[in-house]
Scaffold this motif. Sequence first.
Motif, PDB file in Angstrom:
ATOM      1  N   GLY B 115     -17.334 -13.311   6.154  1.00 55.18           N
ATOM      2  CA  GLY B 115     -16.827 -13.372   4.950  1.00 55.18           C
ATOM      3  C   GLY B 115     -17.635 -13.958   3.599  1.00 55.18           C
ATOM      4  N   TYR B 116     -18.450 -14.940   4.220  1.00 58.89           N
ATOM      5  CA  TYR B 116     -19.270 -15.543   3.061  1.00 58.89           C
ATOM      6  C   TYR B 116     -20.391 -14.467   2.664  1.00 58.89           C
ATOM      7  CZ  TYR B 116     -22.625 -18.665   0.877  1.00 58.89           C
ATOM      8  OH  TYR B 116     -23.806 -19.033   0.077  1.00 58.89           O
ATOM      9  N   GLN B 117     -20.831 -13.887   3.769  1.00 63.18           N
ATOM     10  CA  GLN B 117     -21.940 -13.101   3.369  1.00 63.18           C
ATOM     11  C   GLN B 117     -21.284 -11.840   2.547  1.00 63.18           C
ATOM     12  OE1 GLN B 117     -24.948 -12.121   6.229  1.00 63.18           O
ATOM     13  NE2 GLN B 117     -23.770 -13.260   7.793  1.00 63.18           N
ATOM     14  N   ILE B 118     -19.932 -11.409   2.656  1.00 62.90           N
ATOM     15  CA  ILE B 118     -19.356 -10.367   1.705  1.00 62.90           C
ATOM     16  C   ILE B 118     -19.132 -10.943   0.315  1.00 62.90           C
ATOM     17  CG2 ILE B 118     -17.582  -8.938   1.265  1.00 62.90           C
ATOM     18  CD1 ILE B 118     -17.109  -8.714   4.417  1.00 62.90           C
ATOM     19  N   GLY B 119     -18.815 -12.256   0.381  1.00 67.52           N
ATOM     20  CA  GLY B 119     -18.346 -12.903  -0.705  1.00 67.52           C
ATOM     21  C   GLY B 119     -19.586 -13.146  -1.487  1.00 67.52           C
ATOM     22  N   LYS B 135     -10.408 -10.945  -1.801  1.00 68.65           N
ATOM     23  CA  LYS B 135     -11.492  -9.904  -2.218  1.00 68.65           C
ATOM     24  C   LYS B 135     -12.487  -9.552  -0.958  1.00 68.65           C
ATOM     25  CE  LYS B 135     -12.534  -9.644  -6.966  1.00 68.65           C
ATOM     26  NZ  LYS B 135     -13.545  -9.778  -7.758  1.00 68.65           N
ATOM     27  N   CYS B 136     -12.855 -10.354  -0.279  1.00 66.12           N
ATOM     28  CA  CYS B 136     -13.562 -10.127   1.088  1.00 66.12           C
ATOM     29  C   CYS B 136     -12.611  -9.234   1.897  1.00 66.12           C
ATOM     30  CB  CYS B 136     -14.038 -11.557   1.734  1.00 66.12           C
ATOM     31  SG  CYS B 136     -15.137 -12.226   0.436  1.00 66.12           S
ATOM     32  N   VAL B 139     -12.367  -5.882   1.107  1.00 67.85           N
ATOM     33  CA  VAL B 139     -13.532  -4.980   1.703  1.00 67.85           C
ATOM     34  C   VAL B 139     -13.492  -4.572   3.041  1.00 67.85           C
ATOM     35  CG1 VAL B 139     -15.987  -5.353   2.128  1.00 67.85           C
ATOM     36  CG2 VAL B 139     -15.117  -6.057  -0.106  1.00 67.85           C
ATOM     37  N   VAL B 152     -12.534 -12.144   9.015  1.00 66.70           N
ATOM     38  CA  VAL B 152     -13.137 -12.717   7.793  1.00 66.70           C
ATOM     39  C   VAL B 152     -13.908 -13.785   8.054  1.00 66.70           C
ATOM     40  CG1 VAL B 152     -11.509 -13.756   6.436  1.00 66.70           C
ATOM     41  CG2 VAL B 152     -13.311 -12.534   5.291  1.00 66.70           C
ATOM     42  N   THR B 171     -19.795  -4.203   1.840  1.00 64.19           N
ATOM     43  CA  THR B 171     -20.601  -5.086   1.108  1.00 64.19           C
ATOM     44  C   THR B 171     -21.423  -4.308  -0.022  1.00 64.19           C
ATOM     45  OG1 THR B 171     -21.029  -6.467   3.188  1.00 64.19           O
ATOM     46  CG2 THR B 171     -22.091  -7.101   0.838  1.00 64.19           C
ATOM     47  N   ALA B 174     -18.915  -2.986  -2.473  1.00 67.06           N
ATOM     48  CA  ALA B 174     -17.936  -3.780  -2.953  1.00 67.06           C
ATOM     49  C   ALA B 174     -17.845  -3.687  -4.578  1.00 67.06           C
ATOM     50  CB  ALA B 174     -18.067  -5.272  -2.615  1.00 67.06           C
TER      51      ALA B 174
ATOM     52  N   LYS C 216     -28.075  -7.816  -2.288  1.00 68.02           N
ATOM     53  CA  LYS C 216     -26.785  -8.202  -2.845  1.00 68.02           C
ATOM     54  C   LYS C 216     -26.943  -8.669  -4.225  1.00 68.02           C
ATOM     55  CE  LYS C 216     -25.403 -10.432   1.000  1.00 68.02           C
ATOM     56  NZ  LYS C 216     -24.633 -10.935   2.052  1.00 68.02           N
TER      57      LYS C 216
END
Lengths: 299, 324, 311
Positions: B115-119, B135-136, B139, B152, B171, B174, C216
């Motif tokens: 989750g952190y890495q998507i965020g 939001k994560c 995704v 997540v 990601t 996103a 990213k």
Amino acid sequence: MKESGQDISQTFSIAPPDEASGKKLGVRTPYLGLFFLGLFFFMVIFADLISPYDPYASDLSKGTLPPFWEKGGSAAHLLGTDFLGRDQLSRIIHGSRMSLIVSLGCIAIYGTIGVILGLISGFVGGRTDMIIMRLTDIWQSVPGLIVILLLVSVIGPSAKTVIISIGIAGWPGYARIVRGECLSLKQRDFVRLAKVAGCSNIRIMASHIFPNTINTLLVLTTMDIAGIIVLSATLSFLGLGTQPPSCDWGLMLAEGRQYITYAWWLVTFPGVAIAITVIGFNLTGDWLREILDPKQVLR
Amino acid sequence: MASRKDILLEVKNLKTSFFTKKGVIKAVDDVSFTVKKGEVIGLVGESGSGKSVTSLSIMRLVPQPAGKIVSGEIIFNNENLLNKSETEMRELRGNNISMILQDPMVSLNQLLTVGYQIGETFKHHGKADGNLLDKCINVLKKVRVPSPETRVNNYPFQFSGGMCQRVLIGTGIANNPELLIADEPTTALDVTIQAQILQLMKDLRNETNASIILITHDLATIAQICTKVYVMYGGRIVEKAPIKDFYKNPQHPYSEGLIKSVPVLGKRVKRLFAIEGQPPNLLHPPPGCRFEPRCTKAKKVCSQKYPPEIELKKDHQVSCWLYG
Amino acid sequence: MKVFLLKRLGFAVFTMFFVVTIVFFLFRSGEADPAAIMLPPDATPRDMEILTKNFGLDKPLPIQYLNFLKNALRGDFGKSFRYNEPAAKVLFERFPASIQLGVTAFFFSAILGLSIGVLSAVRRDGWIDRFGRVLALGGMSIPAFWLGVMLMLLFSVNLGWLPVAGRGEGGLDTLRHMILPVICLSGYPIALITRISRSSMIDALKSDYVVMARIKGVPEPYVNIIHAFKNASITLITIMVPMATVMLLGSVVIETIFSWPGIGRLVVESTFARDYPVVQVFILLITFLITSAYIVADILYALVDQRIRFQ
Ligand SMILES: Nc1ncnc2c1ncn2[C@@H]1O[C@H](COP(=O)(O)OP(=O)(O)OP(=O)(O)O)[C@@H](O)[C@H]1O
Ligand code: SF4
Ligand SMILES: [Mg+2]
């Protein structure tokens, strides 16, 4: 850690580095380190020829003379004399031998123990491996200093004690690294072939695996000698190592310390000798690591 | 010719080299191509041909300190990326241009939650307003990761390779980028998941008119979604062709070899491109055509000079002396 | 994870036991007679006998060993021959001085070493990197005792800015007394931390997850700290935790040079005087701290890296 500016050159640059100066591409030869090392071995080999005086000959009438450029110094004793009137330059030159003997002695002992245990551990595997690695763990939780203190208090301080105690204390590093090498070599074809061909385990270890760890051992030994020179000098300095009247850099510093207020040269030059030698071994070791690139040695 | 307006990315004479202890490796050597809006380009070529380095050059993230973009232009939305500051590039990355790295298992940081890495993609582009966690989760839902609400908070090592790949793809899309570079996004996956992931990319293209550069070894994948194919060999692009021409009528001897080596329909093989010989040594590339040592149709000139790019017809170019 | 920690604990206990045993028998095999050390030269043989009895030295070795173990479990490690006081007490009276020096030096070297190492890795071949390389080479090559002597020669003898030796009388004076010892004690640790943090940061910065973070659009400071440093910290824990414990015990060398009244100096004196009980307690203390350090390191690993918890 600003965002722009410097960072651009960091992650991106449109200009190629100077292709003509091939230096940037290769590993830089440590000229300084090799020079220091050369100087050290020159002293070791030709100590008797190049030292101007007998390092043990004292002459009380010439006690604590300063180096030649200081007031009261003379060209007869370039680096001055100690409190017994012994020529400091000669003692430093001869001291190089003690450093080398002690460090080679230590390496010979713990290198042998470490290499043998590492080979057995890595090659035989299984329970044997587990037991040896546990032993290594235990040994590593006991700081080397303890072993030295113990032995010194039991058998008394001397160069021999230093060699034995560092020799006993130092092997886990070697064992671990040789084991690691051995594990990866074991998977290689030539070792497997040797096994299939019916070579005995000892033979495989001695003639197939060990020779392939030489690069790693060379790097390790060069770095370790640097460490041992510092450690043994420290022990001599504390009075736990070499005893008077030996020529030993650490011991010379210990003796000179009492005269620190008026004979600065006695606490300076032996230290310079140690530092130069150790820098020589360290720089050369770094360089060997770059070019031989052993995987198991921690940077 | 396409009007300028339609062109999203134009790479002109890109050269990227690695300055190593052994010498200069010209990983990308004079590469030019365009990507139009909404186009899905297939970039193919065997291992080491410079596909990844080309894409990293577009991102301006060539591995440091050895790698350098030596010359060329990378024009994205009418702006040369090579003239942009690091800050400007950072704002584009993950927002306008996005990339999915080759190896999903090592592309995620094992010490941080998924989750952190998507965020991060949202947070560092000022899109973390409202509920970042939702939001994560969205995704993850989009890439069909099961039970996204709990997943997540998991760590990458709790995910399978395929799941990691989905996380990366999620990601990557996103922020609805204009350009997505996907470096072998389906290699690690089984066929059904492959299809799902290709569908995801198609959706992205259809919904947002994004352009996609798809790097792959798998010609079947290309046939499914690409509009054009660019063939790379030894740091150069040797053929650019519309998808149909490429399959029916490959012009470059190397492309021919590729097509021929495609296994019988339905049978999947790990290693494709079984062409005789070794890929070129990029430290000391052959002076003429890079493919000459392995080419069965080689002529004398081939070993002396690199062939120019010939336009056979609209949108179909080839670099080979057979046509020059 | 719990099982793992328990195993570790068991291993620690076993190591302690192993060390205790070796130490006990090694000391008893020495030829020196503690009674001879403690008594004045003119003592009568009867005095000797009484003393030997008091210390339990007349019993056979195995019995002495069992007694020793029994007492050790109660925290009684025998009396110092020299001070005629419980050895543990003698040692622990000197402990605060060593801790004061060790903790200061550890934080000093950690802060300096980590910042130089990390910055060197982030800006490779920049001026910090160059400076850091020279510093690391110096720290590895210059023996601490010589550095101590030279600094003393310069700042105390020649310039007269700083005191030569001792612990000072509190407040600013203590601080002044601490400057040189702390610098000398930190030399090698700074070099090691700089080197290891630099190389592990460089390895981390090379990895794909860092490239992915940059893709990213994560800004460099976040990339460096949240992605790279967190991964680099695993190696750093491995070397820094044992280092911290060893530094906590003060330094035999530094304390001797600067006449710092800590346990390092006590141990050297006791070694010369063959005051076994004190040396014994020291060895036990050091082994205890180091084995616990490994457990602390394991806990830290588990905090940084969740993988360990799930194993
Ligand atoms: N960090 C690096 N240092 C030195 N050379 C590199 C580096 N990365 C890539 N190269 C060189 O660049 C060339 C192209 O590599 P690239 O990764 O782009 O190939 P690729 O086409 O993506 O192959 P694959 O299909 O295996 O991913 C390789 O031959 C390699 O030698
Ligand atoms: S240029 Fe020559 S060698 Fe190269 S592919 Fe064409 S025919 Fe073959
Ligand atoms: Mg690639």
